[in-house]
Design an enzyme around this catalytic site. Structure first.
Site, PDB file in Angstrom:
ATOM      1  N   MET A   1     -28.361  22.231  19.834  1.00 57.43           N
ATOM      2  CA  MET A   1     -28.760  22.927  21.058  1.00 57.43           C
ATOM      3  C   MET A   1     -28.936  21.923  22.194  1.00 57.43           C
ATOM      4  O   MET A   1     -29.609  22.215  23.193  1.00 57.43           O
ATOM      5  CB  MET A   1     -30.046  23.707  20.827  1.00 57.43           C
ATOM      6  CG  MET A   1     -29.842  24.808  19.777  1.00 57.43           C
ATOM      7  SD  MET A   1     -30.926  26.216  20.001  1.00 57.43           S
ATOM      8  CE  MET A   1     -32.519  25.430  19.895  1.00 57.43           C
TER       9      MET A   1
ATOM     10  N   GLU B   1     -31.978  10.725  18.516  1.00 55.26           N
ATOM     11  CA  GLU B   1     -31.440   9.946  17.389  1.00 55.26           C
ATOM     12  C   GLU B   1     -31.243  10.765  16.117  1.00 55.26           C
ATOM     13  O   GLU B   1     -30.458  10.380  15.244  1.00 55.26           O
ATOM     14  CB  GLU B   1     -32.325   8.726  17.125  1.00 55.26           C
ATOM     15  CG  GLU B   1     -32.143   7.648  18.183  1.00 55.26           C
ATOM     16  CD  GLU B   1     -33.316   6.693  18.236  1.00 55.26           C
ATOM     17  OE1 GLU B   1     -33.646   6.102  17.196  1.00 55.26           O
ATOM     18  OE2 GLU B   1     -33.913   6.556  19.321  1.00 55.26           O
TER      19      GLU B   1
ATOM     20  N   HIS C   1     -29.972  13.886  16.084  1.00 55.37           N
ATOM     21  CA  HIS C   1     -28.607  14.382  16.276  1.00 55.37           C
ATOM     22  C   HIS C   1     -27.593  13.240  16.122  1.00 55.37           C
ATOM     23  O   HIS C   1     -26.520  13.417  15.544  1.00 55.37           O
ATOM     24  CB  HIS C   1     -28.429  14.993  17.664  1.00 55.37           C
ATOM     25  CG  HIS C   1     -29.381  16.107  17.996  1.00 55.37           C
ATOM     26  ND1 HIS C   1     -30.393  15.968  18.908  1.00 55.37           N
ATOM     27  CD2 HIS C   1     -29.468  17.379  17.546  1.00 55.37           C
ATOM     28  CE1 HIS C   1     -31.062  17.098  19.019  1.00 55.37           C
ATOM     29  NE2 HIS C   1     -30.523  17.981  18.191  1.00 55.37           N
TER      30      HIS C   1
ATOM     31  N   GLN D   1     -31.244  33.222  18.803  1.00 53.17           N
ATOM     32  CA  GLN D   1     -32.205  32.726  17.822  1.00 53.17           C
ATOM     33  C   GLN D   1     -33.599  32.526  18.404  1.00 53.17           C
ATOM     34  O   GLN D   1     -34.493  32.048  17.723  1.00 53.17           O
ATOM     35  CB  GLN D   1     -31.703  31.437  17.160  1.00 53.17           C
ATOM     36  CG  GLN D   1     -31.688  30.209  18.039  1.00 53.17           C
ATOM     37  CD  GLN D   1     -30.949  29.051  17.384  1.00 53.17           C
ATOM     38  OE1 GLN D   1     -29.740  29.110  17.148  1.00 53.17           O
ATOM     39  NE2 GLN D   1     -31.673  27.990  17.066  1.00 53.17           N
TER      40      GLN D   1
ATOM     41  N   GLN E   1     -32.216  17.715   7.536  1.00 54.93           N
ATOM     42  CA  GLN E   1     -33.286  18.183   6.643  1.00 54.93           C
ATOM     43  C   GLN E   1     -34.549  18.514   7.439  1.00 54.93           C
ATOM     44  O   GLN E   1     -35.431  19.208   6.952  1.00 54.93           O
ATOM     45  CB  GLN E   1     -33.546  17.113   5.572  1.00 54.93           C
ATOM     46  CG  GLN E   1     -34.636  17.428   4.571  1.00 54.93           C
ATOM     47  CD  GLN E   1     -34.362  18.702   3.776  1.00 54.93           C
ATOM     48  OE1 GLN E   1     -33.212  19.097   3.588  1.00 54.93           O
ATOM     49  NE2 GLN E   1     -35.424  19.359   3.340  1.00 54.93           N
ATOM     50  N   LYS E   2     -34.620  18.037   8.685  1.00 53.43           N
ATOM     51  CA  LYS E   2     -35.739  18.384   9.578  1.00 53.43           C
ATOM     52  C   LYS E   2     -35.952  19.898   9.586  1.00 53.43           C
ATOM     53  O   LYS E   2     -37.069  20.385   9.552  1.00 53.43           O
ATOM     54  CB  LYS E   2     -35.420  17.874  10.989  1.00 53.43           C
ATOM     55  CG  LYS E   2     -36.169  18.508  12.118  1.00 53.43           C
ATOM     56  CD  LYS E   2     -37.473  17.811  12.341  1.00 53.43           C
ATOM     57  CE  LYS E   2     -38.404  18.553  13.280  1.00 53.43           C
ATOM     58  NZ  LYS E   2     -37.809  19.358  14.300  1.00 53.43           N
TER      59      LYS E   2
ATOM     60  N   GLN F   1     -33.568  26.232   7.564  1.00 52.09           N
ATOM     61  CA  GLN F   1     -32.232  26.488   8.122  1.00 52.09           C
ATOM     62  C   GLN F   1     -31.151  26.012   7.149  1.00 52.09           C
ATOM     63  O   GLN F   1     -30.142  26.694   6.933  1.00 52.09           O
ATOM     64  CB  GLN F   1     -32.116  25.757   9.462  1.00 52.09           C
ATOM     65  CG  GLN F   1     -30.727  25.707  10.036  1.00 52.09           C
ATOM     66  CD  GLN F   1     -30.741  25.163  11.450  1.00 52.09           C
ATOM     67  OE1 GLN F   1     -31.112  25.853  12.385  1.00 52.09           O
ATOM     68  NE2 GLN F   1     -30.350  23.919  11.620  1.00 52.09           N
TER      69      GLN F   1
ATOM     70  N   SER G   1     -36.192  17.806  19.930  1.00 51.98           N
ATOM     71  CA  SER G   1     -36.000  18.037  21.363  1.00 51.98           C
ATOM     72  C   SER G   1     -37.284  18.576  21.979  1.00 51.98           C
ATOM     73  O   SER G   1     -37.522  18.428  23.179  1.00 51.98           O
ATOM     74  CB  SER G   1     -34.857  19.033  21.590  1.00 51.98           C
ATOM     75  OG  SER G   1     -33.689  18.590  20.928  1.00 51.98           O
TER      76      SER G   1
HETATM   77  P1  AMP Z   1     -31.126  21.432  17.183  1.00 48.40           P
HETATM   78  O1  AMP Z   1     -30.458  20.849  18.387  1.00 48.40           O
HETATM   79  O2  AMP Z   1     -32.615  21.303  17.195  1.00 48.40           O
HETATM   80  O3  AMP Z   1     -30.627  22.822  16.860  1.00 48.40           O
HETATM   81  O4  AMP Z   1     -30.660  20.527  15.961  1.00 48.40           O
HETATM   82  C1  AMP Z   1     -29.306  20.352  15.668  1.00 48.40           C
HETATM   83  C2  AMP Z   1     -29.162  19.668  14.338  1.00 48.40           C
HETATM   84  O5  AMP Z   1     -29.819  18.398  14.370  1.00 48.40           O
HETATM   85  C3  AMP Z   1     -29.824  20.461  13.201  1.00 48.40           C
HETATM   86  O6  AMP Z   1     -29.008  20.383  12.049  1.00 48.40           O
HETATM   87  C4  AMP Z   1     -31.123  19.739  13.009  1.00 48.40           C
HETATM   88  O7  AMP Z   1     -31.655  19.872  11.709  1.00 48.40           O
HETATM   89  C5  AMP Z   1     -30.706  18.315  13.292  1.00 48.40           C
HETATM   90  N1  AMP Z   1     -31.895  17.522  13.636  1.00 48.40           N
HETATM   91  C6  AMP Z   1     -32.806  17.770  14.599  1.00 48.40           C
HETATM   92  N2  AMP Z   1     -33.787  16.862  14.574  1.00 48.40           N
HETATM   93  C7  AMP Z   1     -33.502  16.006  13.560  1.00 48.40           C
HETATM   94  C8  AMP Z   1     -34.153  14.847  13.027  1.00 48.40           C
HETATM   95  N3  AMP Z   1     -35.293  14.394  13.512  1.00 48.40           N
HETATM   96  N4  AMP Z   1     -33.562  14.236  11.970  1.00 48.40           N
HETATM   97  C9  AMP Z   1     -32.394  14.703  11.446  1.00 48.40           C
HETATM   98  N5  AMP Z   1     -31.741  15.772  11.920  1.00 48.40           N
HETATM   99  C10 AMP Z   1     -32.286  16.427  12.959  1.00 48.40           C
END
Ligand code: AMP
Length: 285
Positions: free
Chosen positions: A31, A36, A38, A62, A150-151, A155, A188
């Site tokens: 999103m 780091e 991402h 969502q 895995q954060k 999901q 984020s």
């Molecule tokens: P988002 O932009 O929050 O939808 O996240 C996009 C992808 O990045 C998802 O697969 C998240 O699980 C992953 N992600 C977000 N934060 C982290 C993090 N701190 N460590 C590893 N992956 C992350």
């Protein structure tokens, strides 16, 4: 040169060319407001495939009606620089109109405990929105491998079920949680935190580390492990707990009184108006 693509037609042309050239494709869905966490996914996608495609899309379906859709950070220029630095070949940044051309639409919904517990309890439409948009990206990009963090542990389980149930011909790769030096899981949404909230939020990673230690020392009683994390988080006056829960993997079913197999200890806690999540997997080595 990395390409920034905004329309579905242009993306499909690019993907067609990759397929004709027999190139393997790695996909990272995001999103935006890239950090780091991402970056680690994009780097893996680019290393393990011929081309890496990164989607940047704040997915409206969502977000619940009272959630942060409008205020969610949007930083496309910086996102493109980060993605390119990590080896991305394409950033796909569509408008909501491109992704959802009509109000009448098709949903992809994973049912059962897996979407009812944890975040599903307070965010009833969230995982339907995630599954639907990720299914759209899978069909558009046709990746060989798709990368998730895995954060967002729940999901990951939901999407693994979707891939299995709908026979998506791809490998789902789950990457470890990337943290700040002091332990806070990168998100984020961390930019919403005041300095004091940011400091309080350290209790999440600290309590999860402590429960991992207890587990390593042999504690297996579900209630005791949960109580330990809950009590530690409650020592932070600013922390308002949404949940501290333990479920068995992969389908997020209830844990027995004594843990066995592979379990997910997940927490969601509010600091001011910001809700943060973190988790750890408890598993015998
Ligand atoms: P988002 O932009 O929050 O939808 O996240 C996009 C992808 O990045 C998802 O697969 C998240 O699980 C992953 N992600 C977000 N934060 C982290 C993090 N701190 N460590 C590893 N992956 C992350």
């Amino acid at each position: 040169m990395m390409k920034v693509i905004k329309t579905i037609t242009a993306l499909q042309e690019e993907i067609k060319a990759y397929k004709q050239a027999n190139k393997t494709i790695g996909l990272v869905t995001t999103m935006g407001a890239l950090h780091e966490g991402h970056a680690s996914l994009i780097k893996a996608a680019s290393e393990e495939n011929d081309v890496a495609v990164v989607s940047v899309f704040v997915n409206p379906t969502q977000f619940g009606p009272t959630e942060d859709l409008d205020s969610y950070p949007r930083t496309l220029d910086a996102d493109c620089r980060l993605a390119e630095g990590m080896g991305a070949d394409v950033v796909f940044a569509p408008t909501p109109q491109e992704m959802y051309p009509s109000a009448d639409m098709t949903w992809v919904e994973v049912t059962g405990n897996i979407t009812k517990v944890l975040c599903g309890a307070t965010r009833p439409i969230h995982f339907r929105g995630v599954a639907t948009v990720v299914a759209k990206f899978f069909n558009l990009v046709q990746p060989d491998k798709a990368y998730f963090g895995q954060k967002d542990a729940q999901q990951v389980q939901v999407l693994q079920r979707m891939v299995r149930d709908l026979f998506f011909p791809l490998e789902l790769r789950v990457m470890p949680i990337i943290r700040e030096a002091d332990g806070l899981a990168k998100s984020s949404r961390n930019t919403y935190l005041s300095a004091a909230e940011r400091q309080s939020a350290l209790i999440l990673s600290q309590s999860l580390r402590a429960v991992q230690d207890s587990f390593a020392q042999g504690e297996r009683t579900t209630a005791k492990l949960l109580e330990q994390v809950t009590n530690q988080i409650k020592t932070e006056p600013m922390a308002v707990i949404d949940y501290v829960s333990l479920y068995q993997l992969p389908d997020l079913t209830e844990c027995p009184v004594q843990l066995s197999g592979r379990s997910l200890l997940a927490v969601a806690v509010k600091f001011g108006n910001t809700r943060l999540i973190d988790n750890v997997i408890l598993e015998d080595k």
